[in-house]
Design a protein around this motif. Structure first.
Motif, mmCIF file in Angstrom:
data_model
loop_
_atom_site.group_PDB
_atom_site.id
_atom_site.type_symbol
_atom_site.label_atom_id
_atom_site.label_comp_id
_atom_site.label_asym_id
_atom_site.label_seq_id
_atom_site.Cartn_x
_atom_site.Cartn_y
_atom_site.Cartn_z
ATOM 1 N N THR A 136 -6.389 -6.185 48.339
ATOM 2 C CA THR A 136 -7.193 -5.601 47.284
ATOM 3 C C THR A 136 -6.354 -4.627 46.468
ATOM 4 N N THR A 196 -5.505 -1.416 44.487
ATOM 5 C CA THR A 196 -6.005 -0.047 44.588
ATOM 6 C C THR A 196 -5.404 0.793 43.463
ATOM 7 N N ARG A 239 -4.145 2.810 55.813
ATOM 8 C CA ARG A 239 -3.910 1.585 55.062
ATOM 9 C C ARG A 239 -2.448 1.509 54.684
ATOM 10 N N LEU A 247 -0.060 -0.007 51.609
ATOM 11 C CA LEU A 247 -0.040 -0.544 50.257
ATOM 12 C C LEU A 247 1.346 -1.093 49.948
ATOM 13 N N ASN A 257 0.661 -1.550 44.838
ATOM 14 C CA ASN A 257 -0.551 -0.843 45.281
ATOM 15 C C ASN A 257 -1.674 -1.785 45.709
ATOM 16 N N ARG A 259 -3.558 -3.382 48.889
ATOM 17 C CA ARG A 259 -3.711 -3.113 50.325
ATOM 18 C C ARG A 259 -3.349 -4.364 51.111
#
Length: 69
Positions: free
Chosen positions: A8, A10, A38, A40, A44, A46
């Motif tokens: 995802t 971010t 998390r 990244l 950025n 995830r």
């Protein structure tokens, strides 16, 4: 144990996240409210998340060692 992850995009952790380590563009972050972690990638996105400190450090090492990029 790492949680199932849907990569995802971010904002990179400008709010609510402490960056614990930064290597080769990758970030290991901890949420200041929920205390989960998390990882990244340099864009950025995830790539992993969990509430297990030791597992996240191990996963971060794998991502930043060059074997999983």
């Amino acid at each position: 144990m790492l949680f199932p992850n849907l990569p995802t995009k971010t904002l990179g952790g400008s709010f609510f996240w402490d960056t614990l380590d930064f290597r080769r563009g990758w970030k290991l972050q901890k949420n200041i409210i929920t205390e989960h972690y998390r990882i990244l990638d340099p864009e950025n996105v995830r790539q992993a998340w969990s509430d297990d400190d030791a597992e996240m450090w191990k996963a971060f090492q794998k991502f930043t060692s060059g074997g999983r990029e």
